[in-house]
Motif scaffolding. Structure first.
Motif, PDB file in Angstrom:
ATOM      1  N   UNK A 166       2.337  35.404 -10.426  1.00 40.78           N
ATOM      2  CA  UNK A 166       1.300  34.910 -11.310  1.00 40.78           C
ATOM      3  C   UNK A 166       1.568  33.452 -11.723  1.00 40.78           C
ATOM      4  N   UNK A 167       2.836  33.159 -12.115  1.00 34.46           N
ATOM      5  CA  UNK A 167       3.187  31.801 -12.519  1.00 34.46           C
ATOM      6  C   UNK A 167       3.019  30.826 -11.355  1.00 34.46           C
ATOM      7  N   UNK A 168       3.454  31.248 -10.180  1.00 35.53           N
ATOM      8  CA  UNK A 168       3.356  30.375  -9.000  1.00 35.53           C
ATOM      9  C   UNK A 168       1.887  30.103  -8.679  1.00 35.53           C
ATOM     10  N   UNK A 169       1.055  31.105  -8.765  1.00 35.52           N
ATOM     11  CA  UNK A 169      -0.381  30.925  -8.516  1.00 35.52           C
ATOM     12  C   UNK A 169      -0.984  29.929  -9.501  1.00 35.52           C
ATOM     13  N   UNK A 170      -0.607  30.053 -10.774  1.00 31.31           N
ATOM     14  CA  UNK A 170      -1.120  29.139 -11.800  1.00 31.31           C
ATOM     15  C   UNK A 170      -0.645  27.708 -11.533  1.00 31.31           C
ATOM     16  N   UNK A 171       0.623  27.552 -11.119  1.00 26.67           N
ATOM     17  CA  UNK A 171       1.145  26.226 -10.813  1.00 26.67           C
ATOM     18  C   UNK A 171       0.399  25.612  -9.636  1.00 26.67           C
ATOM     19  N   UNK A 172       0.188  26.391  -8.586  1.00 28.77           N
ATOM     20  CA  UNK A 172      -0.526  25.884  -7.400  1.00 28.77           C
ATOM     21  C   UNK A 172      -1.945  25.471  -7.777  1.00 28.77           C
ATOM     22  N   UNK A 173      -2.620  26.290  -8.534  1.00 35.29           N
ATOM     23  CA  UNK A 173      -3.982  25.955  -8.960  1.00 35.29           C
ATOM     24  C   UNK A 173      -3.986  24.677  -9.799  1.00 35.29           C
ATOM     25  N   UNK A 174      -3.056  24.585 -10.753  1.00 35.11           N
ATOM     26  CA  UNK A 174      -2.975  23.388 -11.595  1.00 35.11           C
ATOM     27  C   UNK A 174      -2.672  22.152 -10.753  1.00 35.11           C
ATOM     28  N   UNK A 175      -1.760  22.280  -9.795  1.00 33.29           N
ATOM     29  CA  UNK A 175      -1.421  21.136  -8.956  1.00 33.29           C
ATOM     30  C   UNK A 175      -2.600  20.699  -8.095  1.00 33.29           C
ATOM     31  N   UNK A 176      -3.349  21.638  -7.569  1.00 34.12           N
ATOM     32  CA  UNK A 176      -4.519  21.276  -6.769  1.00 34.12           C
ATOM     33  C   UNK A 176      -5.549  20.519  -7.609  1.00 34.12           C
TER      34      UNK A 176
END
Length: 164
Positions: A1-11
């Motif tokens: 979940x955290x990794x998904x949120x980080x990827x979305x934020x980075x995009x």
């Protein structure tokens, strides 16, 4: 979940990074822009522009010793590595490439200090460290014209004797 949120934020950040300065998206990331640059997460899309870079740049360092001999240091050449090795060495390669730019010239003394610590030169002390750049032209996509020969240039010279 955290990794998904980080990827979305980075995009979202990557998309906003190159928007015009007056847009809300660009203003949204301005408070964290310095941190993004420090972390190496800033974006430069020049390779995707209609006019991509027309050369590869390589870095070399030569440590000249009192006897006249020298020690050559080179970061790994991407052309000589497998795709997996090149993937693993990319950040190292990016650092070496950035040393060649005027924007990152403040990093050159740190590289020189590192090289002087890396090699045991006590028996024949160093007198000078020269950072060299090599610009190798690359033919553009679909170009039938062969690129020219490489061009070598001095990036920075540091006299070690001046410190004594």
């Amino acid at each position: 979940m955290f990794v998904d949120a980080f990827i979305l934020a980075y995009l979202v950040v990557a998309w906003c990074w190159r928007l015009p300065a007056e847009t809300p998206g660009h203003r949204l990331i301005q408070p964290i822009a310095d941190w993004l640059v420090w972390a190496g997460l800033d974006q430069s899309w020049s390779m995707f522009t209609p006019d991509p870079p027309q050369a590869e740049h390589d870095l070399q360092a030569v440590i000249r010793r009192r006897s006249g001999s020298g020690v050559l240091w080179e970061p790994p050449s991407m052309r000589e590595l497998s795709r997996w090795q090149a993937f693993l060495a990319f950040r190292y390669r990016e650092y070496a490439s950035s040393i060649l730019t005027e924007e990152e010239e403040a990093c050159q003394p740190a590289l020189i200090d590192y090289l002087l610590r890396k090699y045991d030169l006590a028996d024949d002390p160093p007198v000078e460290v020269v950072l060299w750049g090599r610009r190798t032209p690359v033919a553009g996509p679909g170009s039938a014209i062969a690129p020219g020969p490489p061009d070598n240039f001095v990036v920075h010279t540091h006299r070690v004797e001046d410190e004594a």
